[in-house]
Design a protein around this motif. Structure first.
Motif, mmCIF file in Angstrom:
data_model
loop_
_atom_site.group_PDB
_atom_site.id
_atom_site.type_symbol
_atom_site.label_atom_id
_atom_site.label_comp_id
_atom_site.label_asym_id
_atom_site.label_seq_id
_atom_site.Cartn_x
_atom_site.Cartn_y
_atom_site.Cartn_z
ATOM 1 N N LYS A 125 -6.303 5.028 0.556
ATOM 2 C CA LYS A 125 -5.708 5.757 -1.107
ATOM 3 C C LYS A 125 -5.309 4.615 -2.117
ATOM 4 N N ALA A 126 -4.402 3.776 -1.577
ATOM 5 C CA ALA A 126 -3.818 2.764 -2.384
ATOM 6 C C ALA A 126 -4.740 1.854 -2.800
ATOM 7 N N ILE A 127 -5.684 1.510 -2.010
ATOM 8 C CA ILE A 127 -6.778 0.317 -2.361
ATOM 9 C C ILE A 127 -7.523 0.899 -3.391
ATOM 10 N N ALA A 128 -8.207 2.107 -3.274
ATOM 11 C CA ALA A 128 -9.146 2.984 -4.130
ATOM 12 C C ALA A 128 -8.411 3.155 -5.503
ATOM 13 N N GLU A 129 -7.187 3.510 -5.593
ATOM 14 C CA GLU A 129 -6.397 3.496 -6.851
ATOM 15 C C GLU A 129 -6.130 2.166 -7.680
ATOM 16 N N ALA A 130 -6.189 1.141 -6.710
ATOM 17 C CA ALA A 130 -5.861 0.011 -7.289
ATOM 18 C C ALA A 130 -7.102 -0.799 -7.932
ATOM 19 N N ALA A 131 -8.240 -0.181 -7.732
ATOM 20 C CA ALA A 131 -9.510 -0.848 -8.100
ATOM 21 C C ALA A 131 -9.573 -0.930 -9.445
ATOM 22 N N SER A 132 -8.923 0.245 -10.269
ATOM 23 C CA SER A 132 -9.078 0.444 -11.632
ATOM 24 C C SER A 132 -8.369 -0.681 -12.324
ATOM 25 N N THR A 133 -7.440 -1.315 -11.554
ATOM 26 C CA THR A 133 -6.602 -2.467 -12.360
ATOM 27 C C THR A 133 -6.980 -3.880 -11.767
ATOM 28 N N GLY A 134 -8.204 -3.912 -11.422
ATOM 29 C CA GLY A 134 -8.791 -5.181 -10.968
ATOM 30 C C GLY A 134 -8.911 -6.355 -12.237
ATOM 31 N N ASN A 135 -8.796 -5.668 -13.272
ATOM 32 C CA ASN A 135 -8.819 -6.635 -14.466
ATOM 33 C C ASN A 135 -7.467 -7.350 -14.749
ATOM 34 N N ARG A 136 -6.318 -7.138 -14.074
ATOM 35 C CA ARG A 136 -5.078 -7.688 -13.881
ATOM 36 C C ARG A 136 -5.073 -8.734 -12.878
#
Length: 387
Positions: free
Chosen positions: A75-86
């Motif tokens: 779950k944490a990994i999936a939610e983090a994907a949208s911050t992959g630009n940082r």
């Protein structure tokens, strides 16, 4: 690409500016095992046939945790994907603080990396850039040793004892003025064996006065009360000991690539002054590791499942007349009577992935612990192949 060419390519991609020298390999027959180093008794049969991943029904060749990552980590990994630009520098600092609290040290004792193997190799690059020798058991995990030799260092192998523990007296006697590092993999890979905690602590405390001691604890968390058997307390005392851990094994994050070392701030600085640390990590892995640090119950379950499968496999294989080295890890190894290369191909043809080593001219099967169903498949396939 063979392992020698891979090592040269790996070193170049790791950031070193010079091409690694060729490692002279012993001549061998066409069907013989690949030997990791000319000095080693350890060789391995490398598959020279296509491996059909979709056909694999029991993937037991890489010491992976079949149960992970934990649902909260996914779950944490999936939610983090949208911050992959940082960049993940803030998350790295958070994870370092969590690890430091767990290990009983300050954050400047911690260095992160994409898996503990990456950190082993970075330590070798920084320690052996001007040559020197490394002392390590034979057989053992060869990544650090291979990199040290590729950088121009030499290896002084010390055979394991009769019960497959590290020969600590022999290792200490082997230290000389040219020794840049002593490497101890405990529990050991590929044997799965362990060295007595009290004896190892005494060795590390005294030998680290002469040269840094690197203790690889990748499989430590499969033990009961693992922290009581770690060497990390010596680091807190100021000893020149480097302890490596990984999220690849009991955390079930092998494909996410994250690990760390604990060492004195001076030792950490000597490494980070030459190579980058957190820059090699992605936000998804960092967020996953942060979540996994909180999943004690998940890791306890994995430890229990691993023990259950290990006992089942041990009992089934020993009942067939094979002698297994007592294992404290997520894998076990035992000598086989048939040709190693033929055995490996037959197992893979049946959809069961394993590793086949050659130790002192005898062929051995190393099998990772999968689920109970996978271990049942392994046992039945093993019976069929060796009949």
């Amino acid at each position: 690409m063979n392992r020698r060419d891979w090592m040269k390519t790996s070193l170049l991609s790791a950031g070193t500016l010079i091409a690694a020298p060729s490692i002279a390999m012993p001549k061998r027959a066409a069907n013989a095992a690949f030997y990791y180093s000319p000095e080693s008794i350890l060789g391995e049969y490398l598959p020279d046939f296509p491996i059909a991943e979709p056909k694999m029904v029991a993937r037991l060749n890489a010491n992976e945790n079949p149960y992970g990552p934990a649902p909260q980590v996914v779950k944490a990994i999936a939610e983090a994907a949208s911050t992959g630009n940082r960049y993940g520098h803030g998350d790295a600092a958070t994870l370092i603080a969590m690890i430091a609290e767990k290990e009983g040290v300050t954050p400047d004792h911690i260095m992160l990396g994409p898996g503990s193997t990456d950190l082993l190799e970075k330590v070798a690059i920084t320690r052996f850039k001007n040559g020197g020798n490394i002392i390590a058991a034979d057989p053992s995990y060869m990544s650090l040793i291979n990199t040290a030799e590729a950088m121009g260092g030499t290896w002084k192998p010390v055979p394991l004892t009769a019960d497959y523990a590290h020969d600590l007296d022999g290792m200490e006697k082997a230290i000389d003025s040219d020794t840049k590092l002593v490497y101890v993999c405990n529990p050991n890979n590929p044997t799965g064996s362990i060295t007595n905690t009290a004896d190892l602590k005494k060795f590390c405390a005294t030998a680290s006065e002469k040269t840094p001691i690197f203790v690889d604890e990748a499989y430590l968390e499969f033990l009961d009360n693992p922290m009581s058997q770690s060497m990390v307390g010596l680091v807190a005392e100021g000893k020149d000991v480097i302890v490596a851990r990984t999220f690849s094994k009991i955390h079930g994050m092998a494909g996410l690539r994250i690990g760390y070392i604990v060492a004195t701030p001076e030792r950490i600085e000597s490494i980070t002054s030459m190579v980058r640390s957190t820059m090699g990590l992605c936000v998804t892995s960092l967020k996953g590791a942060i979540a996994s640090m909180k999943q004690d119950s998940f890791m306890a379950e994995c430890r229990g499942y691993n023990s259950e499968c290990r006992k089942f496999t041990h009992d089934a294989i020993t009942s067939l007349g094979y002698d297994i080295i007592p294992s404290y890890t997520s894998f076990m190894i035992f000598p086989i009577s048939m040709n190693g290369k033929q055995f490996m191909k037959s197992m893979y043809d049946s959809g069961v992935g394993i590793r086949v080593f050659n130790i002192q001219d005898k062929d051995w099967c190393r099998v990772s612990m999968g689920t109970k169903t996978e271990m049942e498949i392994f046992v039945e396939t093993f019976k069929k192949v060796t009949a």
